[in-house]
Write an enzyme that holds these catalytic residues in place. Structure first.
Site, PDB file in Angstrom:
ATOM      1  N   GLU A  45     -22.247 -14.476  15.624  1.00 19.99           N
ATOM      2  CA  GLU A  45     -22.282 -15.376  14.467  1.00 19.99           C
ATOM      3  C   GLU A  45     -21.691 -16.747  14.801  1.00 19.99           C
ATOM      4  OE1 GLU A  45     -20.445 -12.694  14.881  1.00 19.99           O
ATOM      5  OE2 GLU A  45     -18.526 -12.759  13.813  1.00 19.99           O
ATOM      6  N   ASN A  57     -22.219  -7.840   7.097  1.00 18.53           N
ATOM      7  CA  ASN A  57     -23.012  -6.784   7.744  1.00 18.53           C
ATOM      8  C   ASN A  57     -22.672  -5.412   7.163  1.00 18.53           C
ATOM      9  OD1 ASN A  57     -24.797  -7.932   9.514  1.00 18.53           O
ATOM     10  ND2 ASN A  57     -23.386  -7.941  11.263  1.00 18.53           N
ATOM     11  N   HIS A  92     -27.366  -4.877   8.298  1.00 23.48           N
ATOM     12  CA  HIS A  92     -27.640  -5.830   9.387  1.00 23.48           C
ATOM     13  C   HIS A  92     -28.811  -6.754   9.066  1.00 23.48           C
ATOM     14  CE1 HIS A  92     -24.708  -4.465  12.352  1.00 23.48           C
ATOM     15  NE2 HIS A  92     -24.888  -3.252  11.806  1.00 23.48           N
TER      16      HIS A  92
END
Lengths: 118, 322
Positions: free
Chosen positions: B228, B193, B198
């Site tokens: 995640e 990220n 993102h």
């Protein structure tokens, strides 16, 4: 004065769906089973089995119009109403029931599934 | 695009209609008149038979057409029983009755009927009302299922996992069947990220979901647990067999190439808790063991799996990929 042609008591009543290909076979089956039902109805009336009278008339009321015989359905509804109206033992009720059963049976006997002659 | 969660759309290619009416004439009539709607029919000539068939898993009706005035169990009692049984509660019921009294209609609606049609019925109207009831049922099912789908990945969400995990746990406990659960976490996801943004992180999560769906078996249940993290429920699967499935997943993800960042390898750490049959832990404790193994795998260097048999705590680290 009403000059409209009135159906006689012997004029066949042909199903509204006689020419409907989706229904013609089923209408034929329904008509072929009517004598059994009227016999059972008369038998139940003679033996004063009012529950069976009510059951047969209720079923005819619910199904007849769907097979193209709204007059039979209405007559069956009258029989059911009389049975439900009160104690059958009262003479007036028995007489009304007798009349409505006869009317229903007469209509059933005139029912035809197709336009072709009997 | 990620495949939708299994069973997202109801498999109602031909909805099944259960007709409960004591008149065989009505059954024949309804079947003939509704044939063009592409429906299958099941007939019950009494309320008792109707209740039995409605709850039969082999029948599973999409709609019930229910007569009121029947010998034996009255239609209103049938309706009440249908709505009291969780197996039939959701099935829409259209009352088809010769009774036109307003109070009966009110009673039927109060008990949960979706519609009330009086006999003799007008066929065009009946067709439209049947169509409408089936459409409403499908929309309600879709909404209910959508509430359990993760919007980003198309996998089942955590709420669905909680529900199904309890059910699978109860089944395994009752019958002594094998069952496993695997908790997985994308390695170094924060760095993905932070490095690529993102949007790239979302693409990775979608890609991981795709690999999980592809490598899992038909009866495995893949859910996004949050962030995640993903969780896989594997019914009828021992810890050892679950480890074999998860090793396949781990290796497949490691081989996956990411078109916009071909040099970047994405890996998973996996913790498994499974049983060959026989349950000693609660459902929550079972998940905690899998979670503990996941963090064990992280601590041991990531891109690996650790599994335990919850009836005989053993640990078997996988071979780390090159």
């Amino acid at each position: 004065m009403n000059n409209a042609k009135r159906p006689s008591a012997t004029t066949p009543i042909v199903s509204k769906y006689a020419d409907d290909p989706e229904m013609s076979e089923l209408v034929g089956l329904f008509v072929s089973e009517l004598p059994q039902r009227t016999d059972a109805l008369l038998d139940a009336f003679r033996t004063q089995q009012w529950e069976i009278v009510q059951r047969i008339s209720h079923q005819l009321k619910g199904a007849s119009a769907g097979y193209g015989f709204p007059t039979i359905g209405a007559a069956a509804g009258k029989v059911e109403d009389v049975v439900r109206s009160g104690p059958i033992a009262e003479s007036g009720v028995v007489q009304r029931l007798d009349e409505s059963v006869r009317e229903l049976v007469a209509l059933c006997q005139r029912a035809k599934g197709s336009h072709s002659p009997g | 695009m990620i495949a939708a969660a299994p069973g997202l759309w109801p498999s109602d290619a031909r909805p099944r209609v259960l007709i409960v009416d004591d008149s065989a004439d009505v059954h024949r009539l309804l079947c003939a008149r509704l044939k063009s709607e592409g429906l299958d029919f099941v007939s019950a000539l009494s309320g008792e038979e109707g209740l039995r068939l409605a709850a039969d898993p082999a029948v599973l009706p999409s709609l019930i057409l229910l007569d009121m005035d029947m010998p034996g169990l009255h239609g209103l009692n049938v309706l009440q029983a249908l709505k009291a049984n969780p197996a039939t509660l959701e099935v829409p019921v259209i009352v088809v009755s010769g009774n036109q009294m307003a109070q009966d209609k009110v009673r039927a609606f109060d008990l949960g009927a979706v519609d009330y049609i009086t006999k003799p019925f007008e066929m065009t109207e009946l067709r439209v009302r049947v169509r409408q009831a089936l459409r409403m049922r499908q929309l309600i099912q879709m909404l209910a299922q959508r509430a359990q789908i993760d919007g980003l990945t198309g996998l089942w969400n955590r709420s669905f996992f909680n529900q199904r995990w309890s059910e699978e746990y109860a089944r395994a406990a009752r019958y002594g069947h094998p069952l496993s659960v695997a908790m997985t976490d994308v390695d170094h996801f924060k760095s993905i990220n932070d490095t690529y943004g993102h949007a790239a992180g979302d693409v990775v999560l979608q890609g991981v979901a795709k690999v999980l769906l592809r490598e899992c078996r038909q009866h495995d249940l893949v859910c996004r647990y949050g962030g995640e993290e993903f969780v896989i429920v594997m019914p009828e699967t021992s810890a050892l067999d679950a480890a074999s499935v998860c090793e396949r997943i781990r290796a497949a993800l490691e081989r996956e190439r990411w078109p916009r960042h071909p040099d970047r390898i994405v890996t998973l750490s996996i913790g498994i808790a499974g049983s060959c049959g026989g349950v000693t832990l609660s459902p929550d404790q079972w998940v905690e063991v899998a979670d503990g193994n996941l963090y064990g795998a992280k601590r041991a260097g990531r891109n690996r799996l650790i599994w335990s048999d919850v009836t005989a705590q053993g640990v078997f680290p996988s071979v780390r990929a090159a």
